[in-house]
Write an enzyme that holds these catalytic residues in place. Structure first.
Site, PDB file in Angstrom:
ATOM      1  N   ARG A  46      25.729   4.772 -11.688  1.00 43.02           N
ATOM      2  CA  ARG A  46      24.293   4.534 -11.932  1.00 43.02           C
ATOM      3  C   ARG A  46      23.945   3.116 -11.479  1.00 43.02           C
ATOM      4  O   ARG A  46      22.875   2.854 -10.942  1.00 43.02           O
ATOM      5  CB  ARG A  46      23.940   4.731 -13.412  1.00 43.02           C
ATOM      6  CG  ARG A  46      22.556   4.225 -13.736  1.00 43.02           C
ATOM      7  CD  ARG A  46      21.938   4.749 -15.031  1.00 43.02           C
ATOM      8  NE  ARG A  46      22.854   5.000 -16.109  1.00 43.02           N
ATOM      9  CZ  ARG A  46      23.383   4.050 -16.892  1.00 43.02           C
ATOM     10  NH1 ARG A  46      23.109   2.777 -16.698  1.00 43.02           N
ATOM     11  NH2 ARG A  46      24.210   4.381 -17.865  1.00 43.02           N
ATOM     12  N   TYR A  98      -2.150   8.643  -3.104  1.00 45.39           N
ATOM     13  CA  TYR A  98      -1.442   9.877  -3.434  1.00 45.39           C
ATOM     14  C   TYR A  98      -1.740  10.292  -4.887  1.00 45.39           C
ATOM     15  O   TYR A  98      -1.660   9.462  -5.802  1.00 45.39           O
ATOM     16  CB  TYR A  98       0.062   9.665  -3.208  1.00 45.39           C
ATOM     17  CG  TYR A  98       0.895  10.813  -3.721  1.00 45.39           C
ATOM     18  CD1 TYR A  98       0.625  12.125  -3.332  1.00 45.39           C
ATOM     19  CD2 TYR A  98       1.944  10.601  -4.607  1.00 45.39           C
ATOM     20  CE1 TYR A  98       1.369  13.180  -3.815  1.00 45.39           C
ATOM     21  CE2 TYR A  98       2.701  11.653  -5.097  1.00 45.39           C
ATOM     22  CZ  TYR A  98       2.400  12.939  -4.697  1.00 45.39           C
ATOM     23  OH  TYR A  98       3.134  13.990  -5.186  1.00 45.39           O
ATOM     24  N   ASP A 170       2.682   0.542  -0.611  1.00 42.19           N
ATOM     25  CA  ASP A 170       3.335   1.838  -0.420  1.00 42.19           C
ATOM     26  C   ASP A 170       3.332   2.086   1.089  1.00 42.19           C
ATOM     27  O   ASP A 170       2.276   2.319   1.691  1.00 42.19           O
ATOM     28  CB  ASP A 170       2.552   2.918  -1.186  1.00 42.19           C
ATOM     29  CG  ASP A 170       3.211   4.293  -1.086  1.00 42.19           C
ATOM     30  OD1 ASP A 170       3.959   4.527  -0.119  1.00 42.19           O
ATOM     31  OD2 ASP A 170       2.951   5.140  -1.967  1.00 42.19           O
ATOM     32  N   LYS A 195       9.828  11.424   2.889  1.00 45.23           N
ATOM     33  CA  LYS A 195       8.930  11.690   4.011  1.00 45.23           C
ATOM     34  C   LYS A 195       9.565  11.259   5.344  1.00 45.23           C
ATOM     35  O   LYS A 195      10.633  11.718   5.674  1.00 45.23           O
ATOM     36  CB  LYS A 195       7.590  11.012   3.735  1.00 45.23           C
ATOM     37  CG  LYS A 195       7.043  11.304   2.327  1.00 45.23           C
ATOM     38  CD  LYS A 195       6.731  12.757   2.158  1.00 45.23           C
ATOM     39  CE  LYS A 195       6.508  13.287   0.750  1.00 45.23           C
ATOM     40  NZ  LYS A 195       6.466  12.476  -0.397  1.00 45.23           N
TER      41      LYS A 195
HETATM   42  O1  P1T Z   1       7.439  12.819  -3.736  1.00 48.61           O
HETATM   43  P1  P1T Z   1       8.074  11.505  -4.020  1.00 48.61           P
HETATM   44  O2  P1T Z   1       9.284  11.216  -3.208  1.00 48.61           O
HETATM   45  O3  P1T Z   1       8.278  11.265  -5.489  1.00 48.61           O
HETATM   46  O4  P1T Z   1       7.019  10.378  -3.514  1.00 48.61           O
HETATM   47  C1  P1T Z   1       5.757  10.192  -4.071  1.00 48.61           C
HETATM   48  C2  P1T Z   1       4.799   9.641  -3.056  1.00 48.61           C
HETATM   49  C3  P1T Z   1       4.515   8.281  -3.070  1.00 48.61           C
HETATM   50  N1  P1T Z   1       3.665   7.729  -2.178  1.00 48.61           N
HETATM   51  C4  P1T Z   1       3.054   8.465  -1.239  1.00 48.61           C
HETATM   52  C5  P1T Z   1       2.112   7.813  -0.274  1.00 48.61           C
HETATM   53  C6  P1T Z   1       3.294   9.834  -1.167  1.00 48.61           C
HETATM   54  O5  P1T Z   1       2.674  10.540  -0.207  1.00 48.61           O
HETATM   55  C7  P1T Z   1       4.179  10.451  -2.095  1.00 48.61           C
HETATM   56  C8  P1T Z   1       4.439  11.911  -2.089  1.00 48.61           C
HETATM   57  N2  P1T Z   1       3.472  12.677  -1.380  1.00 48.61           N
HETATM   58  C9  P1T Z   1       3.502  14.027  -1.239  1.00 48.61           C
HETATM   59  C10 P1T Z   1       4.407  14.836  -1.781  1.00 48.61           C
HETATM   60  C11 P1T Z   1       2.407  14.570  -0.406  1.00 48.61           C
HETATM   61  O6  P1T Z   1       2.481  15.730   0.055  1.00 48.61           O
HETATM   62  O7  P1T Z   1       1.435  13.837  -0.159  1.00 48.61           O
END
Ligand code: P1T
Length: 379
Positions: A46, A98, A170, A195
């Site tokens: 961890r 988001y 972000d 992503k």
């Molecule tokens: O899904 P995750 O890895 O927890 O990330 C969250 C997140 C944070 N910031 C941005 C700009 C994001 O687009 C996302 C996740 N977005 C999607 C799942 C989507 O389809 O827009």
């Protein structure tokens, strides 16, 4: 070192025990100590794991930072950043971000006494009016999800220096291939590695990158104390994905441009959201701070009819209807009912996010096939 070379080499060393050029998957939860406290830098996975360490180093190098920290999702990375704050603190963020970030802020951290202001961040002087003695953080997401507004990172960096605030960026939509916020005054860069960074729709992971040693220490403490860390197999997959980030991003940008231009020329399409258009309200900022305009394109059909938008989403074949973005394959989504459903409709409408908006994550397929798919679906 230039970006493509860094994507392949930076932060990654051959395995010290075998010379393996690819970072091994250290599938272990613990590490044997010779005597209490006498270990090789690893005690418990961890806290540290060698596969994760290499990924964290690679991310720090790509973002021109000093320290990387990985989390089990982008949301877990955001959760760790918010834990830097205390009750009574205030955060200013964009009204177009988001939906999951909005949900984390308003449904969880608001209950712990943190106050959030969501506003259009196009005008820095207007945003400055929201700063008061409790303000501790400005959170930008640029390009924004899903309306692809561009926020001037450098301008907010200056504002944060003036008022002694933390600037968080972000960087999920842009990736360090397109922009490095730490070079423009951000204190913390955050990613959904799920992503473009991972790039193959096979991992959920998040990351934070910083330059400052003290900030790193505080965030690493939270990472270990809260424990939302990723496993080594997933770290390996993201490390592998990063090696082609520059190649994939180049094609995402080329295809994004072709799709945006095609949509603009289609008589049935209304507004097209893409920061590469000269008439985009933040085009100049995009040109200044980004290397290219990315692979995300959103649009509305003329007539603003939800049934028409639904029909297009159902008819698209290569563009799969699914949440997420940034993978090699093209996806389409309906933000109002999918990724941004957690934002109250009234707030969504105020930010300009209509029920009929379609969001495309343009993949790296052959552009001709993508355009033909759009043509058959839109008609
Ligand atoms: O899904 P995750 O890895 O927890 O990330 C969250 C997140 C944070 N910031 C941005 C700009 C994001 O687009 C996302 C996740 N977005 C999607 C799942 C989507 O389809 O827009």
């Amino acid at each position: 070192m230039k970006f493509g070379t860094k994507a392949i080499h930076a932060g990654v060393e051959p395995d010290p025990t075998t010379g393996a050029i690819m970072t091994p998957i250290y599938q272990t939860s613990t590490y044997v100590q010779r005597s209490p406290g006498d270990h090789k830098g690893y005690e418990y996975s961890r806290t540290h794991n060698p596969t994760r360490t290499q990924l964290q180093n690679a991310l720090a190098a790509l973002e021109n930072g000093k320290h990387g920290l990985c989390f089990s999702s982008g949301m877990a990375a955001e959760d760790a950043i918010m834990k830097l704050l205390k009750p009574g603190d205030e955060v200013i963020s964009t009204n177009d971000l988001y939906g999951g970030s909005y949900r984390l802020f308003t449904k969880i951290f608001q209950n712990y006494g943190i106050k959030f202001h969501f506003t259009n961040m196009g005008n820095v002087a207007n945003v400055e009016k929201l700063v008061n003695e409790n303000t501790k953080m400005i959170w930008v997401e640029t390009p924004t999800n899903p309306l692809l507004n561009i926020i001037d990172i450098k301008a907010y960096g200056e504002l944060c220096r003036k008022h002694n605030l933390l600037l968080v960026a972000d960087n999920t939509f842009a990736t360090p291939y397109l922009q490095t916020p730490l070079d423009m005054g951000a204190d913390i860069v955050m990613h959904s590695l799920t992503k473009y960074m991972g790039g193959h729709s096979d991992v959920v992971m998040g990351a934070i990158v910083v330059k400052d040693d003290d900030l790193h220490e505080r965030l690493a403490f939270i990472q270990n104390a809260s424990g939302a860390t990723p496993g080594p197999q997933d770290c390996f997959l993201v490390l592998r994905g990063l090696k082609t980030l520059h190649l994939r991003m180049e094609r995402h940008c080329q295809n994004g441009r072709k799709v945006a231009e095609y949509l603009k020329g289609n008589a049935k399409v209304g507004k097209v959201y893409w920061p590469g258009f000269e008439e985009h309200p933040n085009h100049e900022v995009a040109q200044k701070q980004m290397r290219d305009f990315g692979g995300m394109v959103s649009f509305e059909l003329k007539g603003d009819n939800l049934d028409d938008a639904t029909r297009v989403l159902e008819n698209l074949k290569l563009f799969a209807l699914a949440e997420s973005l940034g993978g090699v394959e093209s996806l389409c989504g309906h933000p109002a009912s999918m990724t941004h459903a957690s934002i109250p409709r009234e707030d969504r409408m105020k930010a300009g996010l209509r029920d009929t908006l379609i969001r495309l994550s343009v993949g790296v397929e052959d552009a001709e096939d993508l355009l033909a798919d759009l043509e058959q679906a839109i008609g």
